[in-house]
Design a protein around this motif. Sequence first.
Motif, PDB file in Angstrom:
ATOM      1  N   LEU A 193       2.557  -2.834  -5.680  1.00  0.00           N
ATOM      2  CA  LEU A 193       1.533  -2.419  -4.728  1.00  0.00           C
ATOM      3  C   LEU A 193       0.198  -3.023  -5.133  1.00  0.00           C
ATOM      4  N   ARG A 194      -0.657  -3.211  -4.151  1.00  0.00           N
ATOM      5  CA  ARG A 194      -2.003  -3.727  -4.410  1.00  0.00           C
ATOM      6  C   ARG A 194      -3.075  -2.656  -4.208  1.00  0.00           C
ATOM      7  N   GLU A 195      -2.695  -1.558  -3.517  1.00  0.00           N
ATOM      8  CA  GLU A 195      -3.656  -0.499  -3.240  1.00  0.00           C
ATOM      9  C   GLU A 195      -2.929   0.835  -3.120  1.00  0.00           C
ATOM     10  N   VAL A 196      -3.480   1.842  -3.793  1.00  0.00           N
ATOM     11  CA  VAL A 196      -2.959   3.204  -3.667  1.00  0.00           C
ATOM     12  C   VAL A 196      -4.131   4.091  -3.279  1.00  0.00           C
ATOM     13  N   VAL A 197      -3.931   4.880  -2.233  1.00  0.00           N
ATOM     14  CA  VAL A 197      -4.955   5.772  -1.702  1.00  0.00           C
ATOM     15  C   VAL A 197      -4.628   7.202  -2.117  1.00  0.00           C
ATOM     16  N   ARG A 222       0.821  -1.209   0.000  1.00  0.00           N
ATOM     17  CA  ARG A 222       0.000   0.000   0.000  1.00  0.00           C
ATOM     18  C   ARG A 222       0.859   1.264   0.000  1.00  0.00           C
ATOM     19  N   THR A 245      -7.114  -0.014  -6.909  1.00  0.00           N
ATOM     20  CA  THR A 245      -6.531  -1.343  -6.666  1.00  0.00           C
ATOM     21  C   THR A 245      -6.203  -2.007  -7.980  1.00  0.00           C
ATOM     22  N   VAL A 264      -9.536   5.389  -3.605  1.00  0.00           N
ATOM     23  CA  VAL A 264      -8.656   4.226  -3.651  1.00  0.00           C
ATOM     24  C   VAL A 264      -8.589   3.694  -5.085  1.00  0.00           C
ATOM     25  N   GLU A 322       0.136   5.955  -0.405  1.00  0.00           N
ATOM     26  CA  GLU A 322      -0.781   7.073  -0.598  1.00  0.00           C
ATOM     27  C   GLU A 322      -0.131   8.096  -1.526  1.00  0.00           C
TER      28      GLU A 322
END
Length: 175
Positions: free
Chosen positions: A130-134, A96, A175, A173, A98
């Motif tokens: 990465l699997r998630e970026v906020v 993850r 993904t 978000v 941001e």
Amino acid sequence: MEPVEINAGEYYLRQLRADERLDDRPALIEAFADEEHSRYIVNYNVRNLAEAGHYVWQRTVQWRHDERCSWAIAEPTTGALLGEVGLKELDLDGGRAEVALWVHPAARGRGISVVAVSSAVRFGFGALELREVVYRHHPENSASAAVAKRCGFTQIGLSEDANQPGQQLVTWVQT
């Protein structure tokens, strides 16, 4: 990790610099003096060459310690600093990060943000796995909301700003 440079088409993403060949410090001081900039970026003081030099040094250290990937958004022929984009709160084990973003006042309104954020997010998903970026922003920051939407983020609601207790941020978000 060592800083990575990215050819983002119309712009070039590179490490912030303060050396004999390229000095981003004056542009940093100008950007952080801007009222609109300081309204949303409250974590840093960049009022003089010393503070700007510390800011550049801090970004270098964050790269080295895998804490943050940060790029100067640069004009490709002159190298002039147009803004900064990054992946902060970097959690490589958890997959993850941001988005962090600001654009120099003289460069706003040119679509720089969408190009830079899209490039940084592609790097995060591709190179860093990465699997998630906020993406978070102040509720009144309509420009950031437009960038998040144009970059393919999905709005998920409000969250508390860790740097300003009681302040809510719009959270998106990807993904």
